[in-house]
Write a protein that holds these residues in place. Sequence first.
Motif, PDB file in Angstrom:
ATOM      1  N   LYS A 177      -2.566   3.881  14.305  1.00 10.04           N
ATOM      2  CA  LYS A 177      -1.884   4.606  13.237  1.00 10.04           C
ATOM      3  C   LYS A 177      -0.969   3.648  12.478  1.00 10.04           C
ATOM      4  O   LYS A 177      -0.501   2.659  13.024  1.00 10.04           O
ATOM      5  CB  LYS A 177      -1.058   5.757  13.827  1.00 10.04           C
ATOM      6  CG  LYS A 177      -1.902   6.883  14.402  1.00 10.04           C
ATOM      7  CD  LYS A 177      -1.006   8.043  14.808  1.00 10.04           C
ATOM      8  CE  LYS A 177      -1.837   9.269  15.163  1.00 10.04           C
ATOM      9  NZ  LYS A 177      -2.644   9.059  16.390  1.00 10.04           N
ATOM     10  N   PHE A 178      -0.721   3.989  11.239  1.00 14.99           N
ATOM     11  CA  PHE A 178       0.146   3.181  10.379  1.00 14.99           C
ATOM     12  C   PHE A 178       1.509   2.959  11.031  1.00 14.99           C
ATOM     13  O   PHE A 178       2.049   1.849  11.026  1.00 14.99           O
ATOM     14  CB  PHE A 178       0.282   3.913   9.039  1.00 14.99           C
ATOM     15  CG  PHE A 178       0.721   3.029   7.919  1.00 14.99           C
ATOM     16  CD1 PHE A 178       0.110   1.807   7.688  1.00 14.99           C
ATOM     17  CD2 PHE A 178       1.749   3.423   7.079  1.00 14.99           C
ATOM     18  CE1 PHE A 178       0.529   0.995   6.655  1.00 14.99           C
ATOM     19  CE2 PHE A 178       2.172   2.616   6.037  1.00 14.99           C
ATOM     20  CZ  PHE A 178       1.558   1.397   5.829  1.00 14.99           C
ATOM     21  N   PRO A 227       0.905   9.570  -1.549  1.00 17.71           N
ATOM     22  CA  PRO A 227       1.516  10.109  -0.324  1.00 17.71           C
ATOM     23  C   PRO A 227       0.991   9.319   0.892  1.00 17.71           C
ATOM     24  O   PRO A 227      -0.194   9.013   0.965  1.00 17.71           O
ATOM     25  CB  PRO A 227       1.027  11.561  -0.286  1.00 17.71           C
ATOM     26  CG  PRO A 227       0.598  11.870  -1.682  1.00 17.71           C
ATOM     27  CD  PRO A 227       0.145  10.575  -2.280  1.00 17.71           C
ATOM     28  N   ILE A 228       1.875   9.023   1.821  1.00 18.30           N
ATOM     29  CA  ILE A 228       1.522   8.176   2.961  1.00 18.30           C
ATOM     30  C   ILE A 228       0.344   8.738   3.757  1.00 18.30           C
ATOM     31  O   ILE A 228      -0.537   7.996   4.201  1.00 18.30           O
ATOM     32  CB  ILE A 228       2.757   7.890   3.867  1.00 18.30           C
ATOM     33  CG1 ILE A 228       2.405   6.945   5.032  1.00 18.30           C
ATOM     34  CG2 ILE A 228       3.372   9.174   4.387  1.00 18.30           C
ATOM     35  CD1 ILE A 228       2.141   5.534   4.647  1.00 18.30           C
ATOM     36  N   LYS A 233      -5.238   8.019   5.414  1.00 17.59           N
ATOM     37  CA  LYS A 233      -6.569   8.612   5.584  1.00 17.59           C
ATOM     38  C   LYS A 233      -7.631   7.791   4.831  1.00 17.59           C
ATOM     39  O   LYS A 233      -8.700   7.491   5.366  1.00 17.59           O
ATOM     40  CB  LYS A 233      -6.543  10.056   5.057  1.00 17.59           C
ATOM     41  CG  LYS A 233      -7.761  10.890   5.454  1.00 17.59           C
ATOM     42  CD  LYS A 233      -7.613  12.325   4.980  1.00 17.59           C
ATOM     43  CE  LYS A 233      -7.902  12.411   3.481  1.00 17.59           C
ATOM     44  NZ  LYS A 233      -7.730  13.750   2.921  1.00 17.59           N
ATOM     45  N   GLU A 234      -7.300   7.405   3.594  1.00 16.37           N
ATOM     46  CA  GLU A 234      -8.250   6.647   2.769  1.00 16.37           C
ATOM     47  C   GLU A 234      -8.454   5.227   3.305  1.00 16.37           C
ATOM     48  O   GLU A 234      -9.558   4.678   3.247  1.00 16.37           O
ATOM     49  CB  GLU A 234      -7.778   6.603   1.309  1.00 16.37           C
ATOM     50  CG  GLU A 234      -7.823   7.944   0.603  1.00 16.37           C
ATOM     51  CD  GLU A 234      -9.209   8.578   0.600  1.00 16.37           C
ATOM     52  OE1 GLU A 234     -10.199   7.846   0.359  1.00 16.37           O
ATOM     53  OE2 GLU A 234      -9.317   9.793   0.859  1.00 16.37           O
ATOM     54  N   TRP A 235      -7.382   4.642   3.830  1.00 16.34           N
ATOM     55  CA  TRP A 235      -7.472   3.292   4.425  1.00 16.34           C
ATOM     56  C   TRP A 235      -8.420   3.317   5.630  1.00 16.34           C
ATOM     57  O   TRP A 235      -9.294   2.462   5.768  1.00 16.34           O
ATOM     58  CB  TRP A 235      -6.065   2.818   4.823  1.00 16.34           C
ATOM     59  CG  TRP A 235      -6.035   1.705   5.824  1.00 16.34           C
ATOM     60  CD1 TRP A 235      -6.458   0.411   5.633  1.00 16.34           C
ATOM     61  CD2 TRP A 235      -5.563   1.773   7.183  1.00 16.34           C
ATOM     62  NE1 TRP A 235      -6.269  -0.322   6.786  1.00 16.34           N
ATOM     63  CE2 TRP A 235      -5.726   0.491   7.747  1.00 16.34           C
ATOM     64  CE3 TRP A 235      -5.021   2.786   7.968  1.00 16.34           C
ATOM     65  CZ2 TRP A 235      -5.361   0.203   9.068  1.00 16.34           C
ATOM     66  CZ3 TRP A 235      -4.653   2.503   9.270  1.00 16.34           C
ATOM     67  CH2 TRP A 235      -4.827   1.224   9.808  1.00 16.34           C
ATOM     68  N   LYS A 236      -8.260   4.331   6.480  1.00 14.99           N
ATOM     69  CA  LYS A 236      -9.129   4.445   7.664  1.00 14.99           C
ATOM     70  C   LYS A 236     -10.581   4.673   7.250  1.00 14.99           C
ATOM     71  O   LYS A 236     -11.505   4.094   7.837  1.00 14.99           O
ATOM     72  CB  LYS A 236      -8.659   5.580   8.579  1.00 14.99           C
ATOM     73  CG  LYS A 236      -7.410   5.224   9.361  1.00 14.99           C
ATOM     74  CD  LYS A 236      -7.150   6.191  10.500  1.00 14.99           C
ATOM     75  CE  LYS A 236      -6.031   5.648  11.385  1.00 14.99           C
ATOM     76  NZ  LYS A 236      -5.796   6.463  12.561  1.00 14.99           N
ATOM     77  N   LYS A 237     -10.779   5.504   6.257  1.00 13.95           N
ATOM     78  CA  LYS A 237     -12.124   5.776   5.760  1.00 13.95           C
ATOM     79  C   LYS A 237     -12.764   4.479   5.234  1.00 13.95           C
ATOM     80  O   LYS A 237     -13.930   4.186   5.501  1.00 13.95           O
ATOM     81  CB  LYS A 237     -12.051   6.805   4.624  1.00 13.95           C
ATOM     82  CG  LYS A 237     -13.338   7.601   4.417  1.00 13.95           C
ATOM     83  CD  LYS A 237     -13.258   8.488   3.187  1.00 13.95           C
ATOM     84  CE  LYS A 237     -12.284   9.643   3.376  1.00 13.95           C
ATOM     85  NZ  LYS A 237     -12.229  10.490   2.148  1.00 13.95           N
ATOM     86  N   TYR A 238     -11.963   3.717   4.510  1.00 14.95           N
ATOM     87  CA  TYR A 238     -12.415   2.420   3.968  1.00 14.95           C
ATOM     88  C   TYR A 238     -12.850   1.492   5.101  1.00 14.95           C
ATOM     89  O   TYR A 238     -13.912   0.882   5.055  1.00 14.95           O
ATOM     90  CB  TYR A 238     -11.279   1.807   3.151  1.00 14.95           C
ATOM     91  CG  TYR A 238     -11.428   0.328   2.849  1.00 14.95           C
ATOM     92  CD1 TYR A 238     -12.266  -0.113   1.826  1.00 14.95           C
ATOM     93  CD2 TYR A 238     -10.697  -0.632   3.559  1.00 14.95           C
ATOM     94  CE1 TYR A 238     -12.379  -1.469   1.537  1.00 14.95           C
ATOM     95  CE2 TYR A 238     -10.805  -1.973   3.277  1.00 14.95           C
ATOM     96  CZ  TYR A 238     -11.642  -2.394   2.265  1.00 14.95           C
ATOM     97  OH  TYR A 238     -11.761  -3.727   1.981  1.00 14.95           O
TER      98      TYR A 238
END
Length: 248
Positions: A177-178, A227-228, A233-238
Amino acid sequence: EEVKMLNGYLWFDKKNIKVVFTERDREFVDKTFVGLKEAIKFLSGYFRLGKSFPLVRAILVPNRGEFDRLVIELLKVDIKKPSRPSRIAQTQRTDLVLLSPSAYSKDSIYEYNPEEYKRLIFHETAHIFEEYLSPNIEALPRWWGEGLAVYLSGQWKYEDEFREPVLEGLKIKEIPKFEEIKGDTELCYQWGWTIVKYIEFQYGQKMIVKIVRECADGNVIKIIGEPIENFEKEWKKYLENEKIFNFG
């Protein structure tokens, strides 16, 4: 281009680069100079500097004791003595103290590899540029600074300590997680670059430059304006879509 003597050190000057060294480390002067020159040229273009960068001084020190002395006395950076064997470089402002590769076998955990040495110099020069351009370098989180340096230097492509944890995490579907990355020094080095890489992919190089030049409170995601939760979510998807993305 002349070489002069100062307190047992010699130095080599050319344009906006100075390499300080002892006689036994003369063989590493050219590699250090070329590494700095290439990094400064690339980073000046990347960050759209528009003027020549100030003089960068690299000091090649012959042993761990001298490394610690100069980091404390010259750079004014507070470290424990003796410093960790994994610590072989330290920057402050436009100075860079490097443990000479001649001391690696005795005073570090590394073996000398010319390509890795070049990337190390690039990594440290990225820190120098970030500090020079930042409105408040002290506020910037470690994941960002180290992520930026690992990403821009290309260490993530070639060096196991930066890429293996990511490959393994993707394989077993365990991406930290971030918040975990932010709070863990090791994870900052291992995963920080993936966040920087994602930011460049999603928002472009201009966003990286904007963060470096404008982030004064350490809140990188606020500069992006996302929004964090959505960003994470988008970073993980990437990451999951990219799989073993562009490893060299």
